[in-house]
Design a protein around this motif. Structure first.
Motif, PDB file in Angstrom:
ATOM      1  N   LEU A   1       0.840  -1.191   0.000  1.00  0.00           N
ATOM      2  CA  LEU A   1       0.000   0.000   0.000  1.00  0.00           C
ATOM      3  C   LEU A   1       0.881   1.250   0.000  1.00  0.00           C
ATOM      4  O   LEU A   1       1.974   1.245   0.590  1.00  0.00           O
ATOM      5  N   PRO A   2       0.419   2.331  -0.609  1.00  0.00           N
ATOM      6  CA  PRO A   2       1.241   3.551  -0.695  1.00  0.00           C
ATOM      7  C   PRO A   2       1.205   4.404   0.568  1.00  0.00           C
ATOM      8  O   PRO A   2       1.447   5.611   0.512  1.00  0.00           O
ATOM      9  N   TYR A   3       0.883   3.823   1.707  1.00  0.00           N
ATOM     10  CA  TYR A   3       0.876   4.550   2.978  1.00  0.00           C
ATOM     11  C   TYR A   3       1.167   3.547   4.091  1.00  0.00           C
ATOM     12  O   TYR A   3       1.003   2.338   3.934  1.00  0.00           O
ATOM     13  N   ARG A   4       1.594   4.051   5.218  1.00  0.00           N
ATOM     14  CA  ARG A   4       1.914   3.188   6.363  1.00  0.00           C
ATOM     15  C   ARG A   4       0.633   2.749   7.055  1.00  0.00           C
ATOM     16  O   ARG A   4      -0.389   3.444   7.022  1.00  0.00           O
ATOM     17  N   GLY A   5       0.691   1.599   7.691  1.00  0.00           N
ATOM     18  CA  GLY A   5      -0.494   1.115   8.381  1.00  0.00           C
ATOM     19  C   GLY A   5      -0.210  -0.142   9.167  1.00  0.00           C
ATOM     20  O   GLY A   5       0.919  -0.648   9.187  1.00  0.00           O
ATOM     21  N   ALA A   6      -1.233  -0.643   9.825  1.00  0.00           N
ATOM     22  CA  ALA A   6      -1.120  -1.875  10.608  1.00  0.00           C
ATOM     23  C   ALA A   6      -2.501  -2.496  10.740  1.00  0.00           C
ATOM     24  O   ALA A   6      -3.514  -1.787  10.800  1.00  0.00           O
ATOM     25  N   TRP A   7      -2.509  -3.841  10.775  1.00  0.00           N
ATOM     26  CA  TRP A   7      -3.748  -4.595  10.959  1.00  0.00           C
ATOM     27  C   TRP A   7      -3.749  -5.179  12.372  1.00  0.00           C
ATOM     28  O   TRP A   7      -2.797  -5.845  12.783  1.00  0.00           O
ATOM     29  N   LEU A   8      -4.791  -4.917  13.113  1.00  0.00           N
ATOM     30  CA  LEU A   8      -4.889  -5.367  14.502  1.00  0.00           C
ATOM     31  C   LEU A   8      -6.065  -6.333  14.652  1.00  0.00           C
ATOM     32  O   LEU A   8      -7.166  -6.057  14.161  1.00  0.00           O
ATOM     33  N   TRP A   9      -5.803  -7.436  15.320  1.00  0.00           N
ATOM     34  CA  TRP A   9      -6.862  -8.413  15.541  1.00  0.00           C
ATOM     35  C   TRP A   9      -7.893  -7.915  16.545  1.00  0.00           C
ATOM     36  O   TRP A   9      -7.543  -7.396  17.602  1.00  0.00           O
ATOM     37  N   VAL A  10      -9.167  -8.064  16.200  1.00  0.00           N
ATOM     38  CA  VAL A  10     -10.281  -7.826  17.120  1.00  0.00           C
ATOM     39  C   VAL A  10     -11.139  -9.076  17.056  1.00  0.00           C
ATOM     40  O   VAL A  10     -12.066  -9.176  16.258  1.00  0.00           O
ATOM     41  N   GLY A  11     -10.789 -10.075  17.877  1.00  0.00           N
ATOM     42  CA  GLY A  11     -11.435 -11.373  17.736  1.00  0.00           C
ATOM     43  C   GLY A  11     -11.030 -11.987  16.408  1.00  0.00           C
ATOM     44  O   GLY A  11      -9.843 -12.104  16.087  1.00  0.00           O
ATOM     45  N   SER A  12     -12.010 -12.351  15.594  1.00  0.00           N
ATOM     46  CA  SER A  12     -11.727 -12.901  14.266  1.00  0.00           C
ATOM     47  C   SER A  12     -11.759 -11.822  13.187  1.00  0.00           C
ATOM     48  O   SER A  12     -11.515 -12.109  12.018  1.00  0.00           O
ATOM     49  N   GLU A  13     -12.051 -10.571  13.562  1.00  0.00           N
ATOM     50  CA  GLU A  13     -12.051  -9.454  12.625  1.00  0.00           C
ATOM     51  C   GLU A  13     -10.849  -8.552  12.914  1.00  0.00           C
ATOM     52  O   GLU A  13     -10.033  -8.866  13.771  1.00  0.00           O
ATOM     53  N   MET A  14     -10.771  -7.436  12.223  1.00  0.00           N
ATOM     54  CA  MET A  14      -9.586  -6.597  12.362  1.00  0.00           C
ATOM     55  C   MET A  14      -9.927  -5.110  12.312  1.00  0.00           C
ATOM     56  O   MET A  14     -10.975  -4.714  11.812  1.00  0.00           O
ATOM     57  N   ILE A  15      -8.996  -4.317  12.854  1.00  0.00           N
ATOM     58  CA  ILE A  15      -8.959  -2.872  12.637  1.00  0.00           C
ATOM     59  C   ILE A  15      -7.760  -2.589  11.755  1.00  0.00           C
ATOM     60  O   ILE A  15      -6.650  -3.083  12.013  1.00  0.00           O
ATOM     61  N   HIS A  16      -7.972  -1.825  10.696  1.00  0.00           N
ATOM     62  CA  HIS A  16      -6.876  -1.433   9.818  1.00  0.00           C
ATOM     63  C   HIS A  16      -6.544   0.030  10.090  1.00  0.00           C
ATOM     64  O   HIS A  16      -7.313   0.927   9.739  1.00  0.00           O
ATOM     65  N   LEU A  17      -5.416   0.259  10.749  1.00  0.00           N
ATOM     66  CA  LEU A  17      -4.947   1.618  10.980  1.00  0.00           C
ATOM     67  C   LEU A  17      -4.228   2.106   9.736  1.00  0.00           C
ATOM     68  O   LEU A  17      -3.347   1.424   9.208  1.00  0.00           O
TER      69      LEU A  17
END
Length: 207
Positions: free
Chosen positions: A121-137
């Motif tokens: 991706l052309p920007y910085r980020g991180a994927w965080l687990w929330v149970g079986s789903e995620m938050i994409h910062l």
């Protein structure tokens, strides 16, 4: 083919009845359309023995005179066909990735999903687990203001995370000095904001 249809409501009074009595009412409706001023016409007689309301509107009428109703392009079958199974992730914008990770990892205890790619991706980020789903910062300019937002996150756009114990989260937020509000309905839920003012709801559920 398209044709003009009319809605006519009329009442007729018999000369033998009193002025406020009606012995016949006729009503014909071709389409449930709210009329505008330009297509509404009143007709009356000075002796008040006959009065009618005529509304001209557009309707789809077949050759046999039946009204044709166009079906909505979105049906229940069409919705089921796409195979919705759940929420995969929620994307949140942040100004500084490290500052946001400190909140999500060290305060909330979320873990990074290392399997998700970061370099495509052309920007910085991180994927965080929330149970079986995620938050994409996503480290991108945030169009939302940091000030002037509702104090209670439930009145703003927000993501809701299910947790087991609201009281434990309340203690963690108090220790970190992070402000929050409780659910206005009295249910076990807390609303807070991350460092970029993204509103988060944490609701207590039984697993």
């Amino acid at each position: 083919m398209a044709a003009a249809a009319s809605i006519v409501c009329s009442s007729f009074k018999s000369p033998s009845l009193q002025s406020n009595e009606v012995n016949h009412v006729g009503l014909a409706i071709s389409q449930p359309t709210i009329p505008s001023k330009k297509n509404l016409r009143w007709f009356g007689r000075k002796d008040n023995k006959e009065m009618s309301i005529s509304v001209r509107t557009k309707a789809m009428v077949s050759n046999e005179g039946d009204l044709l109703v166009k079906e909505s392009p979105t049906s229940l079958d069409a919705i089921e066909d796409i195979g919705v199974v759940g929420v995969h992730h929620v994307g949140l914008l942040c100004e500084n990735l490290e500052r946001s990770l400190d909140f999500y990892q060290n305060v909330l205890g979320l873990e990074i999903n290392e399997a998700r790619p970061h370099d495509k991706l052309p920007y910085r980020g991180a994927w965080l687990w929330v149970g079986s789903e995620m938050i994409h910062l996503m480290e991108l300019p945030n169009p939302d203001p940091l000030t002037g937002r509702p104090e209670h996150g439930g009145r703003d756009r927000h993501a809701c995370i299910a947790i087991r114990d609201v009281s434990k989260l309340k203690a963690l937020l108090d220790k970190a000095g992070i402000p929050y509000t409780l659910s206005r309905s009295g249910r076990p839920a807390i609303f807070t904001r991350d460092p970029d003012a993204n509103a988060l709801e944490f609701t207590q559920v039984d697993f």
